[in-house]
Design a protein around this motif. Structure first.
Motif, PDB file in Angstrom:
ATOM      1  N   ILE A  49       0.795  -1.117   0.080  1.00 32.98           N
ATOM      2  CA  ILE A  49      -0.068   0.004  -0.062  1.00 32.98           C
ATOM      3  C   ILE A  49       0.978   1.107   0.074  1.00 32.98           C
ATOM      4  O   ILE A  49       0.741   2.151  -0.827  1.00 32.98           O
ATOM      5  CB  ILE A  49      -0.986   0.051   1.149  1.00 32.98           C
ATOM      6  N   ALA A  66      -7.288   0.896  -2.105  1.00 36.56           N
ATOM      7  CA  ALA A  66      -6.456  -0.249  -2.018  1.00 36.56           C
ATOM      8  C   ALA A  66      -7.674  -1.123  -1.663  1.00 36.56           C
ATOM      9  O   ALA A  66      -8.289  -1.374  -0.836  1.00 36.56           O
ATOM     10  CB  ALA A  66      -5.508  -0.388  -0.692  1.00 36.56           C
ATOM     11  N   VAL A  77      -4.658   0.123   5.987  1.00 37.86           N
ATOM     12  CA  VAL A  77      -4.629   1.710   5.631  1.00 37.86           C
ATOM     13  C   VAL A  77      -4.565   2.365   6.859  1.00 37.86           C
ATOM     14  O   VAL A  77      -3.655   3.262   7.102  1.00 37.86           O
ATOM     15  CB  VAL A  77      -5.801   2.194   4.709  1.00 37.86           C
TER      16      VAL A  77
END
Length: 315
Positions: A49, A66, A77
């Motif tokens: 990510i 993502a 995240v």
């Protein structure tokens, strides 16, 4: 901290990243990618990510999403936020795909992902009836294969025997509407999307996206036009348009859909991050160059690579 941007590039897959193109890069400032595939994932990925955000930041992207076919990435995240993600300047969001590994049509999983700040709910992708049937007959499609043992993928339909949307799907629509999130139709077959889109509109969902209509979904341009007139957007995935599996000129591939949907309901997303494919920004640069060479207006390009997606994604 992640690799430098150039350290992510592959001399074969991303060869054109070494070629300056200021005109293209200028049009990517403010871009928004609704569909990246970083790790962690059971499928082999070539970027994290954080890698995806660093690469996107290199040309001035505003935001990205993502996605995992197997779990909600919103927690991933959030975990990265304090250790460098915010420093990239790119806003990064997750969501949840309603496949077997999260319980299928599971409103509890949707509430959690969106409650934690996720922005996208993908209806079944790898667990859709269309996906399972497609891969039963196309064993060499190039779609990733899980690197860990997983149970058989029992297909999920969102439509009952009476032809109406099942109760669990209606529950999920109400959650999406309440959070003003994005409903992505996933890999559902076109006949099921015919039922889902009007039901979503009736439930108050205002952000609806249909991905790669000519891959698995099986929707022709006229059908896409009908969904877009109900408020949906069509997402063309650059993995299929300019990635290693592309088989025709990129502008020609999307031309019929663009005529039916219009610039205002068209989004280009990468659907990239897999091993063996170019990086997302590499694909965006190729697509923008192809659009410019075809005479596409710069304002239209900006809308399709950032403006439309930004209106959908950013609160």
């Amino acid at each position: 901290m992640t690799q430098t941007v150039s350290g992510l590039w592959d001399e074969t897959l991303d060869a054109d990243r070494f070629v300056p193109d200021a005109e293209v890069d200028g049009l990517l400032v403010g871009a928004v990618d609704l569909h990246t595939h970083p790790g962690p994932s059971p499928f082999p990925r070539r970027m994290s990510i954080l890698d995806a955000a660093v690469d996107a930041a290199s040309v001035g992207f505003r935001a990205l999403v993502a996605k995992s076919h197997h779990h909600s990435m919103q927690t991933d995240v959030l975990a990265l936020g304090p250790v460098g993600l915010a420093e990239t300047g790119v806003r990064v969001f997750g969501g949840v795909a309603l496949n077997r590994t999260v319980g299928g049509l599971n409103p509890y999983a949707v509430e959690l992902a969106l409650g934690l700040g996720g922005r996208v709910v993908w209806f079944p992708t790898i667990s859709s009836t269309a996906h399972v049937e497609f891969h039963r007959h196309h064993h060499h499609s190039g779609f990733p294969v899980a690197g860990i043992p997983l149970r058989d993928n029992e297909p999920i339909s969102v439509v009952g025997g009476d032809g109406a949307l099942v109760a669990e799907a209606r529950d999920i629509l109400s959650v999406i509407a309440g959070e003003s999130a994005i409903l992505n139709c996933g890999h559902l077959p076109a006949d099921e999307i015919d039922v889902l889109v009007p039901a979503a509109v009736a439930a108050g969902v205002e952000r609806i996206v249909v991905s790669h209509p000519d891959f698995i979904v099986g929707a022709d341009p006229e059908r896409i036009g009908a969904w877009c007139r109900q408020g949906a957007y069509v997402e063309h995935c650059l993995a299929m348009v300019v990635g290693r599996s592309a088989t025709e000129p990129p502008v020609e591939k999307v031309a019929g859909f663009l005529r039916e949907a219009g610039v205002g309901h068209t989004v280009f997303s990468s659907d990239l991050g897999q091993k063996g494919n170019p990086l997302p920004v590499t694909a965006y640069r190729r697509m923008v160059r192809a659009l410019l060479d075809a005479g596409t207006a710069e304002d239209d390009i900006r809308a399709m690579v950032g403006g439309n997606a930004g209106q959908l994604l950013l609160p």
